[in-house]
Write a protein that holds these residues in place. Structure first.
Motif: not given
Length: 78
Positions: A34-45, A73-78
Protein backbone atom coordinates in the motif's frame (compact mmCIF):
# COMPACT_ATOMS: atom_id res chain seq x y z
CA UNK A 1 3.06 10.54 15.07
CA UNK A 2 0.63 13.27 16.00
CA UNK A 3 0.84 14.71 18.49
CA UNK A 4 4.62 14.45 18.74
CA UNK A 5 5.66 13.26 22.21
CA UNK A 6 7.23 16.01 24.35
CA UNK A 7 10.53 14.11 24.57
CA UNK A 8 10.79 14.28 20.77
CA UNK A 9 9.72 17.92 20.36
CA UNK A 10 12.60 18.81 22.68
CA UNK A 11 14.92 17.20 20.10
CA UNK A 12 13.44 19.35 17.32
CA UNK A 13 11.26 16.61 15.82
CA UNK A 14 8.02 17.86 14.28
CA UNK A 15 4.98 16.25 12.66
CA UNK A 16 4.65 16.51 8.88
CA UNK A 17 1.47 15.11 7.34
CA UNK A 18 2.85 15.26 3.77
CA UNK A 19 6.28 13.72 4.23
CA UNK A 20 7.01 13.61 0.49
CA UNK A 21 6.60 17.39 0.13
CA UNK A 22 8.50 18.04 3.35
CA UNK A 23 11.47 16.12 1.89
CA UNK A 24 11.07 17.56 -1.65
CA UNK A 25 10.40 14.06 -3.03
CA UNK A 26 7.70 12.60 -5.25
CA UNK A 27 5.46 9.59 -4.54
CA UNK A 28 5.13 6.73 -7.00
CA UNK A 29 2.53 3.97 -6.80
CA UNK A 30 3.68 0.62 -5.45
CA UNK A 31 2.69 -2.68 -7.06
CA UNK A 32 2.56 -5.12 -4.14
CA UNK A 33 2.13 -2.97 -1.01
CA UNK A 34 0.00 0.00 0.00
CA UNK A 35 2.63 2.68 0.85
CA UNK A 36 3.91 4.75 -2.05
CA UNK A 37 7.50 4.45 -3.25
CA UNK A 38 9.96 7.34 -3.62
CA UNK A 39 10.32 8.11 -7.35
CA UNK A 40 13.82 9.56 -6.90
CA UNK A 41 15.20 6.40 -5.23
CA UNK A 42 17.26 4.27 -7.67
CA UNK A 43 16.61 1.03 -5.75
CA UNK A 44 13.27 0.21 -4.15
CA UNK A 45 12.15 -3.00 -2.46
CA UNK A 46 8.47 -3.46 -1.65
CA UNK A 47 8.19 -5.68 1.44
CA UNK A 48 5.63 -7.17 3.79
CA UNK A 49 6.42 -7.44 7.49
CA UNK A 50 6.58 -11.04 8.72
CA UNK A 51 7.73 -10.56 12.32
CA UNK A 52 8.79 -7.78 14.69
CA UNK A 53 10.95 -8.69 17.68
CA UNK A 54 11.95 -6.30 20.48
CA UNK A 55 14.90 -7.85 22.33
CA UNK A 56 14.81 -7.83 26.14
CA UNK A 57 18.40 -6.56 26.24
CA UNK A 58 17.60 -3.49 24.08
CA UNK A 59 13.95 -2.42 24.36
CA UNK A 60 14.56 0.65 22.16
CA UNK A 61 15.51 -1.58 19.20
CA UNK A 62 13.19 -3.56 16.95
CA UNK A 63 14.28 -6.39 14.67
CA UNK A 64 11.96 -6.39 11.67
CA UNK A 65 11.84 -9.45 9.42
CA UNK A 66 10.31 -8.82 5.99
CA UNK A 67 9.50 -10.67 2.79
CA UNK A 68 10.46 -8.87 -0.43
CA UNK A 69 7.48 -8.75 -2.78
CA UNK A 70 8.74 -6.55 -5.63
CA UNK A 71 12.13 -5.03 -6.50
CA UNK A 72 12.57 -1.93 -8.66
CA UNK A 73 16.05 -0.89 -9.82
CA UNK A 74 17.41 1.50 -12.40
CA UNK A 75 19.32 -0.29 -15.21
CA UNK A 76 22.72 0.93 -13.96
CA UNK A 77 22.26 -1.05 -10.73
CA UNK A 78 21.07 -4.21 -12.43
Amino acid sequence: KYPVPESKTQMGIRFEKDKFSAASLNPQASHAVKPARIRECPLQIECEIRQITVPDYAPSIAIVEVEAKQVHAIPDIV
